[in-house]
Design a protein around this motif. Structure first.
Motif, mmCIF file in Angstrom:
data_model
loop_
_atom_site.group_PDB
_atom_site.id
_atom_site.type_symbol
_atom_site.label_atom_id
_atom_site.label_comp_id
_atom_site.label_asym_id
_atom_site.label_seq_id
_atom_site.Cartn_x
_atom_site.Cartn_y
_atom_site.Cartn_z
ATOM 1 N N ALA A 20 0.788 -1.102 -0.013
ATOM 2 C CA ALA A 20 0.034 0.064 -0.158
ATOM 3 C C ALA A 20 0.761 1.131 0.069
ATOM 4 O O ALA A 20 0.219 2.372 -0.019
ATOM 5 C CB ALA A 20 -0.804 -0.101 1.173
ATOM 6 N N ARG A 21 2.229 1.182 -0.129
ATOM 7 C CA ARG A 21 3.036 2.161 -0.138
ATOM 8 C C ARG A 21 3.006 3.152 -1.309
ATOM 9 O O ARG A 21 3.020 4.428 -1.093
ATOM 10 C CB ARG A 21 4.499 1.883 0.237
ATOM 11 C CG ARG A 21 5.567 3.048 0.473
ATOM 12 C CD ARG A 21 6.780 2.355 0.667
ATOM 13 N NE ARG A 21 7.410 1.751 -0.066
ATOM 14 C CZ ARG A 21 7.946 2.386 -1.227
ATOM 15 N NH1 ARG A 21 8.336 3.712 -1.179
ATOM 16 N NH2 ARG A 21 8.674 1.506 -2.219
ATOM 17 N N GLN A 26 -1.486 1.807 -3.092
ATOM 18 C CA GLN A 26 -1.795 3.060 -2.738
ATOM 19 C C GLN A 26 -3.224 3.478 -3.301
ATOM 20 O O GLN A 26 -3.921 4.013 -2.441
ATOM 21 C CB GLN A 26 -0.488 4.080 -2.880
ATOM 22 C CG GLN A 26 -0.940 5.300 -2.333
ATOM 23 C CD GLN A 26 0.255 6.354 -2.800
ATOM 24 O OE1 GLN A 26 0.043 7.034 -3.752
ATOM 25 N NE2 GLN A 26 0.999 6.747 -1.681
ATOM 26 N N ALA A 29 -5.889 1.524 -1.677
ATOM 27 C CA ALA A 29 -6.155 1.739 -0.176
ATOM 28 C C ALA A 29 -6.814 3.040 0.005
ATOM 29 O O ALA A 29 -7.818 3.224 0.738
ATOM 30 C CB ALA A 29 -4.721 1.874 0.491
ATOM 31 N N LEU A 41 -3.168 -0.803 6.195
ATOM 32 C CA LEU A 41 -2.123 -0.590 5.253
ATOM 33 C C LEU A 41 -0.799 -1.718 5.604
ATOM 34 O O LEU A 41 -0.340 -1.663 6.655
ATOM 35 C CB LEU A 41 -1.414 0.492 5.321
ATOM 36 C CG LEU A 41 -2.624 1.780 5.065
ATOM 37 C CD1 LEU A 41 -1.989 3.012 5.279
ATOM 38 C CD2 LEU A 41 -3.276 1.741 3.691
ATOM 39 N N MET A 48 5.265 4.759 4.871
ATOM 40 C CA MET A 48 4.034 4.777 4.425
ATOM 41 C C MET A 48 3.302 6.087 4.637
ATOM 42 O O MET A 48 2.021 6.482 4.589
ATOM 43 C CB MET A 48 3.340 3.716 5.375
ATOM 44 C CG MET A 48 1.809 3.265 4.682
ATOM 45 S SD MET A 48 2.042 2.094 3.390
ATOM 46 C CE MET A 48 2.518 0.781 4.108
ATOM 47 N N THR A 51 0.604 7.594 1.825
ATOM 48 C CA THR A 51 -0.801 7.015 1.837
ATOM 49 C C THR A 51 -1.443 7.430 2.994
ATOM 50 O O THR A 51 -2.496 7.591 2.806
ATOM 51 C CB THR A 51 -0.348 5.551 1.703
ATOM 52 O OG1 THR A 51 0.515 5.033 0.502
ATOM 53 C CG2 THR A 51 -1.818 4.712 1.708
ATOM 54 N N GLN A 52 -0.654 7.359 4.113
ATOM 55 C CA GLN A 52 -1.544 7.793 5.445
ATOM 56 C C GLN A 52 -2.111 9.115 5.006
ATOM 57 O O GLN A 52 -3.369 9.591 5.685
ATOM 58 C CB GLN A 52 -0.639 7.775 6.559
ATOM 59 C CG GLN A 52 -0.015 6.271 6.809
ATOM 60 C CD GLN A 52 0.939 6.211 7.842
ATOM 61 O OE1 GLN A 52 1.736 7.296 8.118
ATOM 62 N NE2 GLN A 52 1.061 5.142 8.515
ATOM 63 N N TYR A 62 -7.166 4.438 9.191
ATOM 64 C CA TYR A 62 -6.084 3.260 8.798
ATOM 65 C C TYR A 62 -5.307 2.760 9.928
ATOM 66 O O TYR A 62 -5.319 3.654 11.130
ATOM 67 C CB TYR A 62 -5.477 3.792 7.903
ATOM 68 C CG TYR A 62 -4.357 4.870 8.304
ATOM 69 C CD1 TYR A 62 -3.106 4.881 8.801
ATOM 70 C CD2 TYR A 62 -4.727 6.283 8.087
ATOM 71 C CE1 TYR A 62 -2.312 5.758 9.505
ATOM 72 C CE2 TYR A 62 -3.764 7.508 8.346
ATOM 73 C CZ TYR A 62 -2.689 7.261 9.100
ATOM 74 O OH TYR A 62 -1.990 8.173 9.600
ATOM 75 N N THR A 64 -1.510 0.655 10.216
ATOM 76 C CA THR A 64 -0.298 0.303 9.522
ATOM 77 C C THR A 64 0.563 -0.815 9.997
ATOM 78 O O THR A 64 0.861 -0.783 11.346
ATOM 79 C CB THR A 64 0.524 1.770 9.092
ATOM 80 O OG1 THR A 64 -0.181 2.592 8.619
ATOM 81 C CG2 THR A 64 1.675 1.339 8.181
#
Length: 254
Positions: A20-21, A26, A29, A41, A48, A51-52, A62, A64
């Motif tokens: 998901a990075r 990504q 997500a 994630l 990350m 994405t966050q 989310y 991680t």
């Protein structure tokens, strides 16, 4: 019951997305978060943040976890606590690696690495989450396949073999679990602008030949996969099982 637009909502659902990075993982997500899912994630590197931040901008939620999926023997010990903490409703097996080398020189350790991440980890995660979904009364599993689930490619024998396996595993799991209200499907992206395709895009001649073959006339972007992922993760796809949905700008139709 007639169709309702909220069939596409994922409010109250927990979704694992691997890789998901960046890139496709990504985009998926963030897309699942945008329609209400709490996204778990998973990546192998401690960066990350992008994405966050994108999920935070959407007021999404989310958690991680950093897990090296190439270490298949450790997947059970690292994923089981996540499954115990969350009721996992959706699993997106996106993480993947590629090694470009002619078959006659293809290093076996690289073959094994590609197989471990692209298919062995996919089975391990699907098995663990699938068992939980059976107990919980249903769920959705989305595997990221490839155009090389159908074609042979050039200088990518391990990747091609692994992505053919992904398409086959998708059908096998769907056959066993459809009666358990678990829909297992796959998305086969076309030529998408990601880290895995950087070498192709940097080769001006090869990139141009690829674009000329795509009816849409362009490389795809991660966002082009989001609609398909939301559909396959939602109630709207409850009668779709064992299917590989090609999202390729028309490549396979040529």
């Amino acid at each position: 019951m007639s169709f309702q637009l909220d069939y596409f909502s994922l409010k109250g659902k927990n979704a694992i997305v691997t890789g998901a990075r960046t890139g496709i993982g990504q985009a998926i997500a963030v897309g699942l978060a945008a329609v209400g899912a709490h996204v778990i994630l998973i990546g192998h590197q401690d960066n990350m943040q992008d994405t966050q931040q994108q999920i935070e901008k959407l007021k999404g939620t989310y958690d991680t976890f950093f897990i090296d999926l190439s270490d298949v023997s450790s997947i059970r010990s690292k994923i089981s606590p996540i499954i115990e903490k969350y009721q996992v409703d959706i699993l997106v097996n996106n993480a993947g690696v590629i090694h470009r080398q002619p078959a006659a020189e293809h290093e076996f350790d690289q073959w094994q690495r590609v197989m471990d991440v692209n298919i062995n980890a996919v089975f391990a995660l699907s098995q663990l989450c699938g068992k939980s979904m059976i107990d919980n009364g249903g769920g959705k599993i989305i595997n990221i396949a490839s155009l090389l689930s159908f074609q042979g490619g050039i200088n990518v024998p391990s990747y091609t073999a692994s992505k053919h396996a992904v398409a086959g595993l998708t059908k096998a799991l769907a056959n066993e679990w459809a009666s358990k209200n678990i829909q297992v499907n796959a998305i086969a992206p076309g030529y998408i602008s990601t880290n895995n395709t950087e070498a192709l895009r940097n080769d001006e001649q090869r990139s141009q030949s690829i674009i000329e073959r795509i009816p849409a006339g362009r490389w795809g972007q991660g966002d082009d996969l989001v609609g398909a992922a939301v559909f396959l993760a939602s109630k709207a796809s409850d009668y779709v099982s064992g299917h590989t949905l090609v999202v390729d700008g028309g490549w396979m139709g040529r």
